[in-house]
Every structure is written in structure tokens, then in C-alpha cells.
Scaffold this active site. Structure first.
Site, PDB file in Angstrom:
ATOM      1  N   ASP A 122       0.860  -1.172   0.000  1.00  0.00           N
ATOM      2  CA  ASP A 122       0.000   0.000   0.000  1.00  0.00           C
ATOM      3  C   ASP A 122       0.910   1.239   0.000  1.00  0.00           C
ATOM      4  O   ASP A 122       2.099   1.139   0.320  1.00  0.00           O
ATOM      5  CB  ASP A 122      -0.859  -0.068   1.276  1.00  0.00           C
ATOM      6  CG  ASP A 122      -1.615   1.203   1.523  1.00  0.00           C
ATOM      7  OD1 ASP A 122      -2.464   1.535   0.692  1.00  0.00           O
ATOM      8  OD2 ASP A 122      -1.341   1.871   2.541  1.00  0.00           O
ATOM      9  N   ASP A 136      -0.202   5.192   0.822  1.00  0.00           N
ATOM     10  CA  ASP A 136      -0.484   6.180   1.873  1.00  0.00           C
ATOM     11  C   ASP A 136      -0.611   5.512   3.236  1.00  0.00           C
ATOM     12  O   ASP A 136      -1.389   4.564   3.409  1.00  0.00           O
ATOM     13  CB  ASP A 136      -1.802   6.920   1.586  1.00  0.00           C
ATOM     14  CG  ASP A 136      -1.773   7.686   0.290  1.00  0.00           C
ATOM     15  OD1 ASP A 136      -1.730   8.919   0.334  1.00  0.00           O
ATOM     16  OD2 ASP A 136      -1.789   7.039  -0.776  1.00  0.00           O
ATOM     17  N   ASP A 182      -1.682  -0.503   5.877  1.00  0.00           N
ATOM     18  CA  ASP A 182      -1.977   0.160   7.148  1.00  0.00           C
ATOM     19  C   ASP A 182      -3.459   0.178   7.476  1.00  0.00           C
ATOM     20  O   ASP A 182      -3.829   0.619   8.560  1.00  0.00           O
ATOM     21  CB  ASP A 182      -1.482   1.611   7.111  1.00  0.00           C
ATOM     22  CG  ASP A 182      -2.256   2.442   6.092  1.00  0.00           C
ATOM     23  OD1 ASP A 182      -2.500   1.935   4.980  1.00  0.00           O
ATOM     24  OD2 ASP A 182      -2.624   3.580   6.410  1.00  0.00           O
TER      25      ASP A 182
HETATM   26  O1  LIG Z   1      -6.020   7.357  -1.384  1.00  0.00           O
HETATM   27  C1  LIG Z   1      -6.447   6.753  -0.385  1.00  0.00           C
HETATM   28  O2  LIG Z   1      -7.579   6.929   0.093  1.00  0.00           O
HETATM   29  C2  LIG Z   1      -5.566   5.758   0.327  1.00  0.00           C
HETATM   30  O3  LIG Z   1      -4.469   5.342  -0.432  1.00  0.00           O
HETATM   31  P1  LIG Z   1      -3.742   3.984  -0.008  1.00  0.00           P
HETATM   32  O4  LIG Z   1      -4.571   2.875  -0.602  1.00  0.00           O
HETATM   33  O5  LIG Z   1      -2.363   4.111  -0.634  1.00  0.00           O
HETATM   34  O6  LIG Z   1      -3.673   3.938   1.490  1.00  0.00           O
HETATM   35 MG   LIG Z   2      -2.982   3.121   3.250  1.00  0.00          MG
END
Ligand SMILES: O=C(O)COP(=O)(O)O
Ligand SMILES: [Mg+2]
Length: 226
Positions: free
Chosen positions: A14, A16, A177
Site C-alpha cells: 500500500d 499512503d 496500514d
Molecule cells: O487514497 C487513499 O484513500 C488511500 O491510499 P492507499 O490505498 O495508498 O492507502
Molecule cells: Mg494506506
């Protein structure tokens, strides 16, 4: 080597809340967007709880919070356009890598794992961010929240990545996360590894019952180089 890596060929990360702490820039873009619409402006702490389901839902959550009700389609469209413009103009101004990310990716890549990035973030932002932090070369494939018909918690992007490289789901690990990463990983038949420092709508990630919980990516890095 950490037991979670035994028999694994592909590791899906992942973005963010796992590799980067992007909320300061996401919050700055949202603040500008809502300010221009003369709506109440959220603080970073609030934005932290709204991240996870992609940019359209992030904007919708902010508008619902600011106006006390779900936005009408034309307001959502205007705000989404503003957010994409503001975030695209400065996706790396305040964003920081989490500890040991670079070392972990390098060690895992050198150990022979196929690394892929599966984020719910819009695809257009992935390359500028990975290039800025010098991470782009480690990933054999990057999928955004708008790359395929479905995003996490759907298993679709994970299965797409496994299939692309000819690996069975049990040869793959999802690292993330949030409940969306762990949910997608379980639905795809991947092993799951959670990190506790990111964004999970204010809930502890333990509630999603990942196979493994590590404090940072440093432990996976040490596992790869051991
Ligand atoms: O853009 C988002 O809502 C979260 O992004 P992610 O999947 O990298 O945690
Ligand atoms: Mg994330």
C-alpha cells in the site's frame, strides 16, 4: 527470514500510511479546496481519519463534514476537480517517507521478491511521488484506485497483480496500514501484514486480524537481509 516471507514471491505494498505519510499534503489540498468554496476547513487530524477509500470519497467525507450533509453532485464534482488540481500541484511538499522504507524495499528487491504497489490513490499521482522519493525502480507494477474497475477492499487489483506475474495467491503478501488492505488481502487469498502507524479511520489495525503486525518496515527489511 521472517516466517511470513516463506514461500512468497510477490509483495504488494500500500502507499499512503504505509510507505509515505501523505496526510499533510492531502490536508493542504483539501483546505484550499474547501476554502475556495467558502466552506469550513478541516484540520490535519480530521483528514487523517478520512483517508483510505480513494480521492472521490475523501472529498465527499470532507464536504459532508463541512456542510453537515452529503454533497449534491455538482458540488462534489467542483470540489473533486479543485482537490485534484491542488494536490497534483504539490503532492510532495510536506509528505515524508516512514522509517526504513527505502532500505526495506531495496533489501526485498535484492532478495528476489517481485514488488508491486497497490494504492487507492488516483493513478496519476503515483509516479510523481515514487520518483520524488527515489522508489520507482523497485516496483514492477503500480496500480491506482482508478486503474481497474474495482479498488481495495476488493481483491481485484491484488489478483490482477498476482496473475500478471503468474503467481498463486498463497505466494503473495499484502502489506498495508488499513482495513481495506487487510480485507483485500484476505479476500484475494494473500497473506497479510499490517503496520500500525498509518491511517485506519481511527481504529487499531489489530481489529482486522492481519496474519502479522510489525512496528515498522525495518523488521521486514531485517528479515529479508537475515
Ligand atoms: O487514497 C487513499 O484513500 C488511500 O491510499 P492507499 O490505498 O495508498 O492507502
Ligand atoms: Mg494506506
Amino acid at each position: 527470514m521472517h516466517p511470513i516471507l516463506h514461500g512468497k514471491r510477490l509483495i504488494a505494498f500500500d502507499l499512503d500510511g504505509t510507505l509515505i505519510d501523505s496526510v499533510p499534503d492531502l490536508a493542504a489540498a483539501l483546505k484550499r479546496t474547501l476554502g475556495e468554496l467558502e466552506l469550513a476547513v478541516p484540520d490535519e487530524h480530521q483528514v487523517r481519519e478520512w483517508v483510505g477509500n480513494g480521492a472521490p470519497v475523501l472529498v465527499e467525507r470532507a464536504l459532508t463534514w463541512a456542510a453537515g450533509q452529503p454533497p449534491k453532485a455538482h458540488l462534489q464534482a467542483r470540489a473533486f476537480e479543485g482537490f485534484m488540481q491542488h494536490y497534483g500541484a504539490a503532492p510532495n511538499a510536506l509528505t515524508r517517507l516512514y522509517p526504513k522504507v527505502k532500505n526495506a524495499l531495496e533489501a526485498l528487491h535484492q532478495a528476489g521478491f517481485t514488488l508491486v504497489l497497490i494504492t487507492n490513490k488516483p493513478e496519476r499521482f503515483i509516479a510523481p511521488i515514487l520518483e520524488h522519493f527515489g522508489l520507482k525502480d523497485w516496483f514492477a507494477l503500480c496500480l491506482g484506485g482508478d486503474t481497474l474497475a474495482e479498488k481495495k477492499p476488493s481483491p481485484m487489483p491484488l489478483l490482477h497483480a498476482a496473475d500478471r506475474f503468474g503467481f498463486a495467491p498463497h505466494e503473495c503478501l499484502m502489506v498495508g496500514d488499513s482495513r481495506h488492505d487487510i480485507g483485500a488481502g484476505k479476500a484475494a487469498g494473500f497473506a497479510t501484514l499490517a503496520l500500525p502507524y498509518g491511517y485506519n479511520h481511527g481504529d487499531p489495525i489489530e481489529l482486522s486480524q492481519p496474519d502479522v503486525l510489525l512496528p515498522t518496515l525495518g523488521e521486514l527489511y531485517e528479515a529479508a537481509s537475515a
